[in-house]
Motif scaffolding. Structure first.
Motif: not given
Ligand SMILES: Nc1ncnc2c1ncn2[C@@H]1O[C@H](COP(=O)(O)OP(=O)(O)OP(=O)(O)O)[C@@H](O)[C@H]1O
Ligand SMILES: [Mg+2]
Lengths: 229, 289
Positions: B176-177, B179-184, B186
């Motif tokens: 899905d995303n 960049a956001m996954a990394a910010c969380l 992951i």
């Protein structure tokens, strides 16, 4: 807690930040204000490692900020982007668990559902079946489940109905009272200055005004000049 | 009439068997693409390598040695490719990726030629899968049924992992995303690496199970590449549902097309591809809506 010093950054060929510098103190709320396109979101994306730091320094709790978003998250910074970025293929529960299963601390699933009971009723819904307000609540709840030491929010009230704006305001106030450090980017001047302790105003990729929230509320000249309020 | 029915059952099973083979190949390619935005045209070459590894291992230790070793060996090649090439090319844009992995096809093709020669290799199926089985009123080769069952089992296992486990949720979030996954928090790079290796292993497995059905030749990877790409374009990028749907559509159109309209058979699937691209350019079940 978070410090930017002479930061240059941008997108590909386009430079957006020109010597950006600011400080967010522990246990306080810093609001970053400024007109559309001033570079507020770009500043946050650079802090989160989503855009490369071209020049300057960013430190977090006295240490050089790691480069990768993954390491930045692990260092204790949670980010609620302007677009909220709820994962559409995950349910509300899975969106929350992505964070809760990776970080331990005082913020648990039960506690964020206490904070936002609406999410509790929507746990099995898909991430995209939520209203704008619910998506914002989910984005904040997900960030809290990372048990961050610093919470970064990009325009949490954008596009929301006044009643939801009020609710988000009250919840963030609660978090502030608990002593959570926050950096808040906002277009809503009243919202921002009632939450924030400190304020920086950004224009054309630089800080043009620094002071307290009371000071900017009193300074109609600065408001007019930099914010068009 | 009953003879007719048997004929169609046979064709349906053939179609299903082809579909499952394509599924094993396309699932890796499509998830790697969805997650990493990386076009790995050498995926077909990994399938050919799987067939060669299986044939070599089987010559020493029998069919099952090849069956189990080929995916591991191909995943090993995947590790080398990832750390040597792909990791460095993550940010270089689709054009460079297409060119490099296209070049890789020919590099791997020549490597297989050098190591195994130009002669086709064969591979015996294990004796208990060598015969035919009575099923739905037809006698059907047991080995082909084995491929169908294997494909379905792997589909079920992947569906379970993707929809019910934490790592599955992480993969969906990454598609899905990223960049956001990394910010969380992951570790997306590690997730990419794991998914890439699993995708390579499945391509190797596909090569190993296909080996007894066809003769193992260096260009078998090139032949399977186009069907695999068609499958993921029809199915929609990045999704398991798309890979299985695309594989079934390809398998059935190809098989029944060859029977019903032999003169059109080779055109039919391309016509379908064109239709999908016109009506639903993103494919039937893309991961991103
Ligand atoms: N992805 C992008 N690629 C190129 N330029 C961009 C991109 N995103 C933003 N910009 C440019 O960077 C500048 C700063 O944008 P930024 O999003 O940081 O503004 P902002 O202060 O957050 O404004 P807003 O209040 O509208 O959100 C703008 O001129 C914008 O056009
Ligand atoms: Mg912005």
């Amino acid at each position: 807690m978070l410090e930017l010093n002479a930061v240059n950054s941008g997108y590909g060929e386009t430079q957006v930040l020109y010597g950006m510098g600011l400080r967010a103190e522990a246990g306080r709320v810093l609001a970053i204000l400024g007109r559309n396109g001033a570079g507020k979101s770009t500043t946050l994306k650079t802090v989160m490692g989503l855009l490369p730091l071209r020049d300057g320094q960013i430190t977090f709790e006295g240490q050089a900020m790691p480069k990768r978003p993954y390491d930045i998250a692990k260092a204790g910074i949670a980010y609620v982007p302007e677009t909220r970025d709820i994962f559409p293929s995950l349910t509300v529960r899975e969106n929350l668990e992505i964070a809760s299963k990776r970080f331990d601390g005082a913020w648990t699933m039960d506690r964020v559902l206490d904070l936002f009971p609406r999410l509790g009723e929507r746990l099995e819904n898909g991430g995209t079946q939520l209203s704008g307000g619910e998506q914002q609540m989910l984005a904040i709840a997900r960030a809290l489940l990372m048990n961050p030491r610093l919470l970064i929010l990009d325009e949490p009230t954008e596009g929301l109905a006044p009643i939801i704006v009020k609710l988000i305001h009250d919840k963030l106030m609660e978090l502030k009272r608990e002593g959570l450090s926050m950096v808040l980017v906002e277009q809503n001047f009243g919202f921002a200055t009632s939450l924030a302790d400190d304020v920086v105003v950004v224009s054309k990729g630089q800080v043009v005004w620094t002071g307290s929230a009371e000071a900017i509320r009193a300074d109609t000249e600065a408001q007019h000049r930099w914010l068009g309020v | 009439m009953s003879l007719d029915l048997g004929f169609w059952t046979l064709q349906a099973l053939n179609a299903l068997q082809l579909s499952m083979l394509l599924f094993l190949l396309s699932i890796g390619l499509t998830v790697i693409f969805g997650l990493m935005h990386f076009v790995n045209l050498a995926h077909g070459a990994l399938y050919a390598l799987g067939a060669y590894f299986a044939a070599s291992a089987a010559a020493v230790g029998g069919y099952w040695a090849g069956f189990f070793l080929a995916p591991v060996a191909v995943a090993g090649v995947g590790v080398l490719l990832y750390s040597g090439l792909i990791q460095r090319m993550r940010k270089s844009g689709p054009m460079a990726q297409v060119l490099v992995t296209f070049g890789l096809i020919f590099a791997l093709l020549d490597i297989t030629r050098i190591v195994w020669g130009d002669l086709a290799l064969g591979l015996e199926v294990p004796s208990f899968l060598a015969g035919r089985v009575a099923l739905l009123g037809v006698e059907y080769p047991a080995y082909r049924l084995f491929i169908i069952a294997l494909g379905l089992a792997i589909f079920a296992a992947l569906a379970f992992v993707l929809s019910r486990t934490q790592i599955g949720a992480m993969i969906r979030a990454g598609v899905d995303n990223d960049a956001m996954a990394a910010c969380l928090g992951i570790n997306v790079e590690r997730l990419f690496f794991i998914v890439f290796c699993v995708g390579c292993a499945l391509a190797g497995l596909a090569g190993a199970v296909a080996a007894p059905l066809l003769s193992v030749t260096p260009d078998m990877g090139l032949q399977i590449l186009i069907p695999t790409l068609i499958v993921i374009v029809i199915g929609g990028l990045g999704s398991l549902k798309g890979a299985i749907a695309g594989s079934l559509i390809f398998g059935f159109v190809q098989t029944f097309g060859a029977v019903l309209a032999p003169q059109l058979a080779s055109v039919l699937i391309y016509a379908l591809l064109a239709a999908v691209l016109v009506i639903r350019p993103v494919g039937l079940f893309p991961a991103k809506g």
